[in-house]
Design an enzyme around this catalytic site. Structure first.
Site, PDB file in Angstrom:
ATOM      1  N   HIS A  74       7.527  26.383 111.855  1.00 28.77           N
ATOM      2  CA  HIS A  74       8.783  25.983 112.515  1.00 28.77           C
ATOM      3  C   HIS A  74       9.421  27.192 113.209  1.00 28.77           C
ATOM      4  O   HIS A  74       9.955  27.096 114.311  1.00 28.77           O
ATOM      5  CB  HIS A  74       9.782  25.457 111.489  1.00 28.77           C
ATOM      6  CG  HIS A  74       9.491  24.085 110.961  1.00 28.77           C
ATOM      7  ND1 HIS A  74       9.239  23.009 111.768  1.00 28.77           N
ATOM      8  CD2 HIS A  74       9.453  23.610 109.680  1.00 28.77           C
ATOM      9  CE1 HIS A  74       9.045  21.916 111.011  1.00 28.77           C
ATOM     10  NE2 HIS A  74       9.165  22.271 109.747  1.00 28.77           N
TER      11      HIS A  74
ATOM     12  N   HIS B 135       4.300  26.896 106.261  1.00 27.62           N
ATOM     13  CA  HIS B 135       4.946  25.732 106.888  1.00 27.62           C
ATOM     14  C   HIS B 135       6.231  26.156 107.624  1.00 27.62           C
ATOM     15  O   HIS B 135       6.394  25.902 108.822  1.00 27.62           O
ATOM     16  CB  HIS B 135       5.259  24.699 105.795  1.00 27.62           C
ATOM     17  CG  HIS B 135       5.957  23.469 106.286  1.00 27.62           C
ATOM     18  ND1 HIS B 135       5.329  22.253 106.382  1.00 27.62           N
ATOM     19  CD2 HIS B 135       7.228  23.254 106.716  1.00 27.62           C
ATOM     20  CE1 HIS B 135       6.172  21.349 106.847  1.00 27.62           C
ATOM     21  NE2 HIS B 135       7.341  21.936 107.058  1.00 27.62           N
ATOM     22  N   GLU B 136       7.109  26.813 106.904  1.00 25.72           N
ATOM     23  CA  GLU B 136       8.384  27.192 107.517  1.00 25.72           C
ATOM     24  C   GLU B 136       8.179  28.229 108.620  1.00 25.72           C
ATOM     25  O   GLU B 136       8.933  28.268 109.593  1.00 25.72           O
ATOM     26  CB  GLU B 136       9.371  27.707 106.453  1.00 25.72           C
ATOM     27  CG  GLU B 136       9.718  26.693 105.359  1.00 25.72           C
ATOM     28  CD  GLU B 136      10.172  25.332 105.875  1.00 25.72           C
ATOM     29  OE1 GLU B 136      10.701  25.256 107.005  1.00 25.72           O
ATOM     30  OE2 GLU B 136       9.999  24.329 105.146  1.00 25.72           O
TER      31      GLU B 136
ATOM     32  N   HIS C  52       7.801  28.004 116.416  1.00 19.80           N
ATOM     33  CA  HIS C  52       8.154  26.972 117.401  1.00 19.80           C
ATOM     34  C   HIS C  52       9.517  27.291 118.027  1.00 19.80           C
ATOM     35  O   HIS C  52       9.727  27.151 119.223  1.00 19.80           O
ATOM     36  CB  HIS C  52       8.197  25.622 116.686  1.00 19.80           C
ATOM     37  CG  HIS C  52       8.036  24.428 117.582  1.00 19.80           C
ATOM     38  ND1 HIS C  52       8.197  23.147 117.133  1.00 19.80           N
ATOM     39  CD2 HIS C  52       7.741  24.314 118.900  1.00 19.80           C
ATOM     40  CE1 HIS C  52       7.992  22.299 118.130  1.00 19.80           C
ATOM     41  NE2 HIS C  52       7.715  22.981 119.205  1.00 19.80           N
TER      42      HIS C  52
HETATM   43 ZN    ZN Z   1       8.988  21.082 108.028  1.00 18.95          ZN
END
Ligand code: ZN
Length: 680
Positions: free
Chosen positions: A464, A460-461, A467
């Site tokens: 990010h 998940h991290e 991104h």
């Molecule tokens: Zn998040």
């Protein structure tokens, strides 16, 4: 002596930064930036992209570059001196931001730039976002209201920081001394070893259990001792509240009261009905009614599944369950029905192996390479630094990882930008990110072994992080996650989680820490079979947080004190299935909405999960498998590289070829597709 926070080249000199550098560096940059604003607004007769917008973009970048290392250190190696100076700086920063946001000359200069027809689409997005933010900062208010708005923003920045401090201090202050080994029955050996080491460090006998997340989670899901679980549950859900056993000076109740009142007042000042409406202006969701309808629809779908989960759990336990029993019996039931447990899986997920598998995955998906750089200085021995290069061999940026729980480090997991990307007028700056988690550290020479949940957190991290790092946009305000609608910002992160459920990815990122053998097939199938175990309960828990947050920020006047508790109780009555003891003060440590940026925005996780599940289904539909075809390349181009330069819905449609549908989310979570749900 030069101030390391003022350096503008290379990585921040983290090990040279001292608390005494923070305030002078900030004041220097703020003064320089004010001079830039004066210069820019004195020549507005010729307002153009180059004379107005570019200098402002670059000065924002400069400020972020100076402030980010200071605020990062405050979060991960907090101490009294740093905290003190950080808190002294917050009002300076807030006043500066309001002053820029309310600067009418600058606003009019931007408006004149907006009227020019020579802007490209990215430049137009930059200017339109800025005009919207001027309005949200109260640029159109009279002098008295402007002043009140400034006061509110300043006070809110102080209150949010105080909220976080109370949670951190309350968490650090609590520990439990155990002298009888029998009381630790069921607790994994690694957690026991850590607790023994903590006791030795404090010159005590026995075991000292601390309230960090890995310990809390292990106790709740594995400790057979019901009193121990209850003690941990109570400590966790009463942090920073009047129900806590420790200092009442950390009670967040008055902080929360003031925060919601001030947010509502600020929204009213700029002409909106509620803080929820204010928060939605830059988001994808159109208005509060749309968000509430979305959450209530999901709740109606998932509550029956959650109720079935709870009933199955109580039937299995043969008793009525309290809040501190649920995770424990869920873990036992998972072992029984899926023959799988967290502890059984951990040996196959040593952190280095998982990271290598994750890097291989993104290499296949996005044709990028991730490599560890040695000898990069940092703030702690646990920290590592990695560089990303693309298929053409160009450097794309880098990231720090700080993966393990420790005292004086904020809980949870997050990505933060350290340096943003710049590519304008011959200036090139590569982006740098922080990837922070709170995993169990290595103990007794054994590497850190992750649970599958922790693997999901890491993926998940990392979503990010990509991104932020893979953006091709060179204007700071829309590069990476900047300028991305907040309710779409969880798209890349939740998208990446899907891969941690794929057979081939799981095979390639696992290797037993003693033998390097990949996850055996039968264990792999059992893990995959357990994916939707208790998914109804998990869904309603997220919905409970989201509905509480959104209603809290929609009410006029906002609730105070007991009424905040009553609101949470109402929401729980509507959607939750787990019993709720009267001492529970969960809201007092709900940092996402009182300390961080998720106020009236917690729904974003579910909102963006519709996008991320639907985006992943484009990979699933690929006849050549997840890595065949060009879905990875298109996700890179249409979502990751564009950052905030394209509005979120357009970016999604550009990738998917149509608007998002909720079906994939319901299917992935085992709650049934739209059609099935209507029929059932
Ligand atoms: Zn998040």
């Amino acid at each position: 002596m030069t101030n390391p926070l003022l350096q503008t080249e290379g990585l921040p000199a983290f090990s040279d930064i001292r608390p005494e550098h923070v305030e002078p560096a900030l004041k220097t940059v703020l003064a320089e930036n004010r001079a830039i604003v004066d210069a820019v607004t004195s020549e507005t007769a010729e307002a153009s992209w180059e004379t107005v917008v570019l200098p402002i973009e670059l000065m924002d970048h400069r400020l972020a570059r100076t402030w980010s290392p200071a605020s990062h250190l405050n979060a991960v190696v907090n101490n009294a001196e740093l905290r003190d100076v950080y808190n002294r700086c917050l009002p300076l920063l807030s006043d500066y931001q309001t002053e820029i946001g309310q600067n009418e000359a600058l606003y009019h200069a931007y408006r004149r730039v907006a009227q020019r027809d020579n802007l490209d689409p990215v430049q137009r997005k930059v200017v339109e976002d800025a005009l919207r933010d001027f309005r949200l900062s109260g640029v159109a208010l009279d002098a008295a209201d402007k002043e009140r708005f400034r006061e509110i923003m300043q006070r809110l920045s102080v209150l949010s920081a105080r909220f976080e401090e109370h949670v951190l201090d309350a968490t650090n202050a609590w520990s439990l001394h155990i002298r009888d080994a029998a009381e630790l029955a069921g607790l994994p050996e690694a957690n026991q070893a850590r607790a023994r080491a903590e006791a030795e460090q404090r010159d005590e006998d026995g075991w000292i259990l601390t309230l960090d997340f890995p310990t809390f989670h292990a106790v709740m899901s594995q400790a057979e001792n019901r009193q121990l679980r209850e003690a941990f549950y109570r400590a966790w859900v009463t942090r920073a509240s009047d129900q806590a056993s420790a200092s009442d000076s950390w009670d967040n109740a008055p902080v929360m009261d003031e925060i919601v009142l001030l947010r509502q007042e600020a929204a009213r000042l700029v002409g909106l009905d509620s803080y929820a409406a204010y928060s939605l202006v830059p988001k994808m969701a159109r208005d509060p009614a749309e968000v509430v309808a979305f959450l209530e629809k999901l709740a109606a779908r998932s509550r029956p599944a959650a109720a079935r989960d709870m009933a199955a759990l109580e039937a299995f336990a043969g008793q009525t369950l309290e809040a501190w029993d649920v995770a424990f019996y869920a873990e036992r039931l998972r072992r029984k029905t899926h023959a799988i447990s967290d502890e059984e899986l951990r040996p196959w997920f040593p952190v280095e192996r998982v990271m290598a598998g994750l890097f291989q995955l993104v290499e296949k998906l996005f044709s990028i390479r991730v490599e560890l750089l040695e000898d990069v200085q940092s703030w702690h021995d646990d920290v590592r630094y990695y560089r990303i290069t693309d298929a053409a061999g160009s450097d794309r940026g880098g990231f720090y990882t700080d993966l393990y729980a420790r005292a004086h480090k904020r809980g949870g997991a997050w990505m933060d930008d350290c340096i943003g990307r710049v590519d304008v007028c011959g200036r090139h700056v590569l982006p740098v990110a922080h990837l922070v988690c709170n995993f169990m550290p290595p103990v007794n020479g054994r590497p850190a072994l992750l649970s599958h949940d922790e693997v999901l957190t890491l993926f998940h991290e990392f979503g990010h992080t990509l991104h932020h790092l893979l953006t091709r946009i060179g204007y700071p305000s829309v590069a990476g996650i900047n300028g991305v609608a907040w309710d779409a910002v969880e798209l890349p992160s939740q998208f990446m989680e899907n891969f941690a459920w794929d057979r081939s990815v799981l095979k390639s990122m696992t290797g037993h820490f003693e033998t390097d053998e990949p996850l055996p097939d039968d264990l792999l199938e059992r893990l995959l079979g357990s994916r939707n175990f208790m998914s109804g309960m998990q869904m309603v828990r997220q919905l409970e947080f989201a509905l509480f947050d959104f209603r809290l920020h929609s009410m006029d006047p906002p609730p105070q004190g007991e009424d905040i508790l009553a609101l949470l109780a109402d929401v729980r009555h509507e959607v939750a299935v787990v019993p709720y003891p009267s001492f529970n003060r969960f809201a007092n440590s709900f940092s996402h909405i009182f300390g961080g940026g998720y106020a009236a925005g917690y729904y974003s996780y579910k909102w963006a999960e519709v996008l991320s599940a639907d985006a992943f289904s484009a990979f699933e539909e690929n006849p050549d498998g997840l890595f065949g075809g060009d879905a990875g390349n298109r996700f890179l181009k249409e979502i990751l590289e564009v950052g905030g330069s394209v509005d979120a819905l357009t970016a999604f449609v550009n990738f998917r070829g149509r608007e998002p549908k909720i079906d994939a989310l319901l299917r992935h979570s085992g709650i049934g597709s739209e059609e099935q749900a209507t029929a059932a």
